[in-house]
Design a protein around this motif. Structure first.
Motif, short mmCIF file in Angstrom:
data_model
loop_
_atom_site.label_atom_id
_atom_site.label_comp_id
_atom_site.label_asym_id
_atom_site.label_seq_id
_atom_site.Cartn_x
_atom_site.Cartn_y
_atom_site.Cartn_z
N THR A 78 0.85 -1.18 0.00
CA THR A 78 0.00 0.00 0.00
C THR A 78 0.89 1.23 0.00
N GLN A 80 2.48 4.77 0.40
CA GLN A 80 2.18 5.85 1.32
C GLN A 80 3.14 7.01 1.08
N LYS A 279 3.30 -6.21 8.18
CA LYS A 279 2.07 -6.64 8.84
C LYS A 279 1.72 -8.08 8.47
N GLU A 321 2.22 -7.52 4.51
CA GLU A 321 1.68 -6.28 3.98
C GLU A 321 2.58 -5.12 4.37
N CYS A 323 2.15 -1.60 4.78
CA CYS A 323 1.07 -0.61 4.86
C CYS A 323 1.23 0.28 6.09
N GLY A 324 2.44 0.38 6.62
CA GLY A 324 2.64 1.18 7.81
C GLY A 324 2.06 0.49 9.04
N ASP A 326 -0.84 0.03 10.30
CA ASP A 326 -2.28 -0.16 10.19
C ASP A 326 -2.68 -1.38 11.01
N ALA A 327 -3.54 -1.19 12.01
CA ALA A 327 -3.90 -2.27 12.92
C ALA A 327 -5.21 -2.96 12.56
N SER A 328 -5.83 -2.60 11.44
CA SER A 328 -7.12 -3.18 11.07
C SER A 328 -6.97 -4.66 10.73
N SER A 358 -3.76 -9.34 14.21
CA SER A 358 -2.77 -8.78 13.27
C SER A 358 -1.65 -8.15 14.07
N TRP A 360 2.82 -6.52 13.67
CA TRP A 360 3.88 -6.02 12.80
C TRP A 360 5.20 -6.70 13.12
#
Length: 408
Positions: A78, A80, A279, A321, A323-324, A326-328, A358, A360
Motif C-alpha cells: 500500500t 504511502q 504486517k 503487507e 502498509c505502515g 495499520d492495525a485493522s 494482526s 507487525w
C-alpha cells in the motif's frame, strides 16, 4: 548498572532476563497492559532454528509482480507518503543478491544456534507452561522448480551444520498424516526433524512472572514520550501512564527492544533505524475430535501460510503487507487463513472462535536484526522480522556482551 529495557515482547524480556542475570538492576517498560502483547502474541509459533532463508533473496524477485497483482495474494503493498517506506523497499531490493542472502544465512544460523542453546538452558532451569514442542517442521513446495531452489539453500545450509532432508509428497504425508488430503497439491517438502514450536504469549507471561519474582521491575501501561539527555547520554525517560499521567524514570543505560515501535522512539533522538513493520495476520483454532490437526509444524509455500500446534490449539499465520502501522483486521484476510486451514486439513474447524489477530514484524531490508550500541548509553535490539521468537535468547546474550564491553 541501572538499565531500562523498552519493550516487553520476547526480545525485550529476553534482554531483561540476561541483563538481570548478569547483575544489572533492570526495569522493563511497555505501553501495553501486559507482557508479550505485540508481535509475539499471535505469531506463527514456530521456532525455526535451521530453516532461516532470508526474506531478501534473489529467487524472490521474479515472483514479486505476480504476487502484487493478485488482490487476494499473501503480499500486499500500500503506497504511502512515507520516505521510510520507499527507502526500505529500495534497500530491500538492493539486498536481494546471492552474496547478501548467503552472508545473512550464515549470521542468522549462528545466532539461531546460540539462541536455541540459551532457550533450552532457560527451560531446563525453570518450570514453564508455554506449550513447547519439538516435533519438527515440513516446508511444502507446490512444484519441482520451487523445491529445486529450496534444495540449493539446503545444500548451502548443510555446510553450516543444518540437518535437513528433501522428501516427496508421499513421504511428507508419512511424516504428517494430517496432510493426506492435501498430498496432490504439493510436489515435495523440506523436512527438519529438530524444529520446535512454542506459544510466545505464554512464554512471555512466564518470563515476566519469573523476573518479577526475582526483583525485576515491570512497568506496563506506560508510553515513552521522550528522553532526557545530558552530555550525549540518556539520563531519564519521560513516561505517560494510561491513568496516572506523567512519570520520569531515571536510568544509566537504555535498551530499545520495542519491535516496530523502536523506529519512532529512535527518531525522537534524531537517528534512523532501518526497520519497517511488515504486517501479518493469524487465527488460533481449537482442536477437537472433529478436526484433522497436524502434530508437525507446516509451512505451505503455495499459500505462504504457517501452521503450528500449540497445546490443544492450531495457530495459522501468514501474509506480508507493507502498509505502515495499520492495525485493522479485514475479514477477507481471516477468511483466507480459514480457507487455507480447510484446504490442508479438511473441514470441521470451529471458525466462530478463531481469535483473529494482526501484528507487525519489525524487519530490516537484509533480514539481519539490529543489535548495536549507539552513541553514549543507548542500545538497540530489534529488527528480527519473522524470527523474533527464534533469535530472541541469542540476541539477548549478545546484548549483555555488548553492554559489558562498553563498561570496560
Amino acid at each position: 548498572m541501572e538499565i531500562c529495557v523498552v519493550g516487553a515482547g520476547i526480545v525485550g524480556l529476553s534482554s531483561a532476563w540476561f541483563l538481570h542475570r548478569a547483575g544489572h538492576r533492570v526495569t522493563v517498560v511497555d505501553q501495553a497492559p501486559g507482557p508479550g502483547m505485540g508481535a509475539v502474541a499471535g505469531n506463527g509459533a514456530q521456532l525455526s532454528y535451521s530453516y532461516v532463508q532470508p526474506l531478501a533473496d534473489p529467487s524472490l524477485l521474479p515472483g514479486i509482480p505476480k504476487l502484487l497483482l493478485d488482490r487476494s495474494g499473501p503480499l500486499r503493498f500500500t503506497p504511502q507518503w512515507s520516505p521510510e517506506q520507499w527507502r526500505w523497499c529500495m534497500e530491500f531490493l538492493a539486498a536481494c543478491r546471492t552474496s547478501v542472502s548467503r552472508q545473512t544465512t550464515v549470521e542468522l544460523l549462528a545466532l539461531a544456534t546460540e539462541s536455541r542453546l540459551a532457550l533450552e538452558a532457560f527451560m531446563q532451569a525453570q518450570p514453564l507452561d508455554c506449550d513447547f514442542t519439538r516435533t519438527g517442521k515440513l516446508v511444502l513446495y507446490p512444484d519441482a522448480e520451487g523445491l529445486d531452489k529450496a534444495q540449493n539453500q539446503l545444500r548451502f545450509q548443510a555446510g553450516l551444520g543444518s540437518r535437513q532432508q528433501v522428501v516427496s509428497a508421499s513421504e511428507a504425508v508419512a511424516i504428517e498424516p494430517a496432510l493426506a488430503g492435501y498430498q496432490s497439491a504439493f510436489h515435495g517438502a523440506i523436512h527438519t526433524d529438530s524444529e520446535c514450536a512454542v506459544d510466545g504469549l505464554k512464554l512471555c507471561r512466564e518470563m515476566a512472572r519469573i523476573m518479577a519474582g526475582e526483583g525485576v521491575r515491570l512497568l506496563f501501561d506506560r508510553k515513552v514520550e521522550g528522553f532526557q539527555r545530558r552530555g550525549g547520554r540518556i539520563t531519564a525517560l519521560n513516561l505517560r501512564h494510561a491513568q496516572e499521567g506523567a512519570e520520569v524514570l531515571h536510568s544509566e543505560a537504555v535498551v530499545l527492544a520495542a519491535g516496530a515501535y523502536s523506529t519512532g522512539l529512535l527518531a525522537q533522538l534524531g537517528s534512523r533505524l532501518p526497520v519497517y513493520p511488515l504486517k501479518g495476520y493469524s487465527i488460533t483454532l481449537p482442536i477437537t475430535e472433529h478436526t484433522r490437526a497436524p502434530t508437525v509444524s507446516i509451512t505451505d509455500m503455495r499459500r505462504k501460510t504457517v501452521f503450528a500446534r500449540i497445546g490443544d490449539r492450531l495457530r495459522v499465520a501468514g501474509m506480508v503487507e507493507l502498509c505502515g502501522m495499520d492495525a485493522s483486521i479485514p475479514a477477507a484476510r481471516i477468511e483466507q487463513l480459514q480457507a487455507s486451514t480447510e484446504a490442508l486439513f479438511g473441514d470441521g474447524w470451529n471458525t466462530d472462535d478463531c481469535q483473529p489477530w494482526s501484528g507487525w514484524r519489525p524487519a530490516t531490508p537484509t533480514g539481519r536484526p539490529v543489535l548495536e550500541r549507539l552513541a553514549g548509553n543507548l542500545y538497540v535490539n530489534t529488527g528480527h522480522g519473522a524470527l523474533g521468537m527464534t533469535l530472541a535468547f541469542g540476541s539477548a546474550q549478545r546484548l549483555v556482551r555488548l553492554v559489558e564491553h562498553a563498561a570496560g
